[in-house]
Scaffold this motif. Structure first.
Motif, PDB file in Angstrom:
ATOM      1  N   UNK A  86       0.807  -1.218   0.000  1.00 39.72           N
ATOM      2  CA  UNK A  86       0.000   0.000   0.000  1.00 39.72           C
ATOM      3  C   UNK A  86       0.846   1.277   0.000  1.00 39.72           C
ATOM      4  N   UNK A  87       2.152   1.132  -0.055  1.00 38.47           N
ATOM      5  CA  UNK A  87       3.037   2.292  -0.051  1.00 38.47           C
ATOM      6  C   UNK A  87       3.115   2.870  -1.460  1.00 38.47           C
ATOM      7  N   UNK A  88       3.067   4.187  -1.567  1.00 42.56           N
ATOM      8  CA  UNK A  88       3.180   4.847  -2.870  1.00 42.56           C
ATOM      9  C   UNK A  88       4.646   4.830  -3.306  1.00 42.56           C
ATOM     10  N   UNK A  89       5.062   3.723  -3.912  1.00 42.40           N
ATOM     11  CA  UNK A  89       6.468   3.591  -4.267  1.00 42.40           C
ATOM     12  C   UNK A  89       6.726   3.493  -5.761  1.00 42.40           C
ATOM     13  N   UNK A  90       5.672   3.425  -6.546  1.00 34.18           N
ATOM     14  CA  UNK A  90       5.831   3.456  -7.993  1.00 34.18           C
ATOM     15  C   UNK A  90       5.613   4.899  -8.429  1.00 34.18           C
ATOM     16  N   UNK A  91       6.659   5.541  -8.863  1.00 34.63           N
ATOM     17  CA  UNK A  91       6.512   6.935  -9.244  1.00 34.63           C
ATOM     18  C   UNK A  91       7.283   7.219 -10.517  1.00 34.63           C
ATOM     19  N   UNK A  92       6.794   8.222 -11.234  1.00 32.56           N
ATOM     20  CA  UNK A  92       7.450   8.666 -12.463  1.00 32.56           C
ATOM     21  C   UNK A  92       7.050  10.102 -12.733  1.00 32.56           C
ATOM     22  N   UNK A  93       7.977  10.862 -13.266  1.00 27.01           N
ATOM     23  CA  UNK A  93       7.742  12.248 -13.643  1.00 27.01           C
ATOM     24  C   UNK A  93       8.007  12.385 -15.134  1.00 27.01           C
ATOM     25  N   UNK A  94       7.090  13.029 -15.816  1.00 35.03           N
ATOM     26  CA  UNK A  94       7.273  13.349 -17.232  1.00 35.03           C
ATOM     27  C   UNK A  94       7.227  14.868 -17.352  1.00 35.03           C
ATOM     28  N   UNK A  95       8.299  15.444 -17.890  1.00 32.76           N
ATOM     29  CA  UNK A  95       8.355  16.898 -18.102  1.00 32.76           C
ATOM     30  C   UNK A  95       8.166  17.177 -19.582  1.00 32.76           C
ATOM     31  N   UNK A  96       7.471  18.285 -19.882  1.00 31.02           N
ATOM     32  CA  UNK A  96       7.146  18.563 -21.277  1.00 31.02           C
ATOM     33  C   UNK A  96       6.769  20.036 -21.453  1.00 31.02           C
ATOM     34  N   UNK A  97       6.675  20.445 -22.691  1.00 37.57           N
ATOM     35  CA  UNK A  97       6.168  21.773 -23.048  1.00 37.57           C
ATOM     36  C   UNK A  97       4.697  21.622 -23.404  1.00 37.57           C
ATOM     37  N   UNK A  98       3.829  22.197 -22.593  1.00 31.66           N
ATOM     38  CA  UNK A  98       2.391  22.082 -22.840  1.00 31.66           C
ATOM     39  C   UNK A  98       1.933  22.972 -23.996  1.00 31.66           C
ATOM     40  N   UNK A  99       2.648  24.057 -24.236  1.00 29.01           N
ATOM     41  CA  UNK A  99       2.270  25.000 -25.295  1.00 29.01           C
ATOM     42  C   UNK A  99       3.482  25.254 -26.189  1.00 29.01           C
ATOM     43  N   UNK A 100       3.208  25.523 -27.449  1.00 26.57           N
ATOM     44  CA  UNK A 100       4.293  25.741 -28.412  1.00 26.57           C
ATOM     45  C   UNK A 100       5.105  27.001 -28.114  1.00 26.57           C
ATOM     46  N   UNK A 101       4.478  28.023 -27.527  1.00 21.52           N
ATOM     47  CA  UNK A 101       5.180  29.286 -27.294  1.00 21.52           C
ATOM     48  C   UNK A 101       5.901  29.350 -25.945  1.00 21.52           C
ATOM     49  N   UNK A 102       5.871  28.242 -25.177  1.00 18.68           N
ATOM     50  CA  UNK A 102       6.543  28.191 -23.873  1.00 18.68           C
ATOM     51  C   UNK A 102       7.500  27.009 -23.884  1.00 18.68           C
ATOM     52  N   UNK A 103       8.777  27.271 -23.687  1.00 22.16           N
ATOM     53  CA  UNK A 103       9.779  26.197 -23.692  1.00 22.16           C
ATOM     54  C   UNK A 103      10.284  25.907 -22.298  1.00 22.16           C
ATOM     55  N   UNK A 104      11.299  25.080 -22.217  1.00 19.59           N
ATOM     56  CA  UNK A 104      11.964  24.760 -20.954  1.00 19.59           C
ATOM     57  C   UNK A 104      11.408  23.568 -20.212  1.00 19.59           C
ATOM     58  N   UNK A 105      10.461  22.875 -20.786  1.00 23.09           N
ATOM     59  CA  UNK A 105       9.849  21.707 -20.129  1.00 23.09           C
ATOM     60  C   UNK A 105       9.413  22.030 -18.705  1.00 23.09           C
ATOM     61  N   UNK A 106       8.663  23.133 -18.551  1.00 25.43           N
ATOM     62  CA  UNK A 106       8.201  23.559 -17.229  1.00 25.43           C
ATOM     63  C   UNK A 106       6.929  22.849 -16.781  1.00 25.43           C
ATOM     64  N   UNK A 107       6.203  22.263 -17.709  1.00 26.50           N
ATOM     65  CA  UNK A 107       5.014  21.483 -17.338  1.00 26.50           C
ATOM     66  C   UNK A 107       5.452  20.071 -16.962  1.00 26.50           C
TER      67      UNK A 107
END
Length: 130
Positions: free
Chosen positions: A56-77
């Motif tokens: 029951x421990x939250x031990x499976x984790x993953x982060x995906x970084x991306x650009x949500x909009x074309x005019x914003x870069x840097x993978x801040x989303x």
């Protein structure tokens, strides 16, 4: 002379056998008189209980970084999946635009979500599943 050596060898072998049997009996009993196999059974039960709790421990984790909009870069989303062994948990997403950021939380059950997922959110769950 050979007969004496043979007798001595037999006596030494018998003594070694007796000592081995005594040592074996001592290792199969603990100082408190309880049998070792029962202690091992108890330890196995403890390990099984810990594994059940750990599921029951939250031990499976993953982060995906991306650009949500074309005019914003840097993978801040980003989208973050925090799941247990059953695939239950939460999916957190933060969408960064030029002038604002929005955060979302979605409940995940059995490695899937009732709400529609973005491709990045779906990827986070897939990566967390391993």
């Amino acid at each position: 002379m050979l007969e004496v050596l043979a007798v001595v060898a037999v006596v030494l072998a018998a003594a070694a056998l007796v000592l081995a049997v005594v040592a074996l009996r001592r290792t199969s009993r603990r100082a408190d008189g309880s049998d070792l196999p029962q202690d091992l059974h108890g330890l196995r039960q403890e390990v099984a209980a810990l594994r059940a709790e750990g599921a029951d421990v939250l031990r499976h984790l993953a982060v995906v970084r991306y650009d949500a909009f074309n005019d914003v870069g840097g993978h801040l989303s980003w989208s973050l999946a925090l799941l247990d062994d059953h695939g239950d948990g939460v999916l957190l997403s933060s969408i960064h635009g030029r002038s604002e950021a929005r955060s979302y939380a979605k409940s995940v059950t059995g490695w899937s979500c009732e709400q529609q997922l973005s491709p990045e959110e779906d990827e986070a769950i897939t990566l967390a599943r391993g």
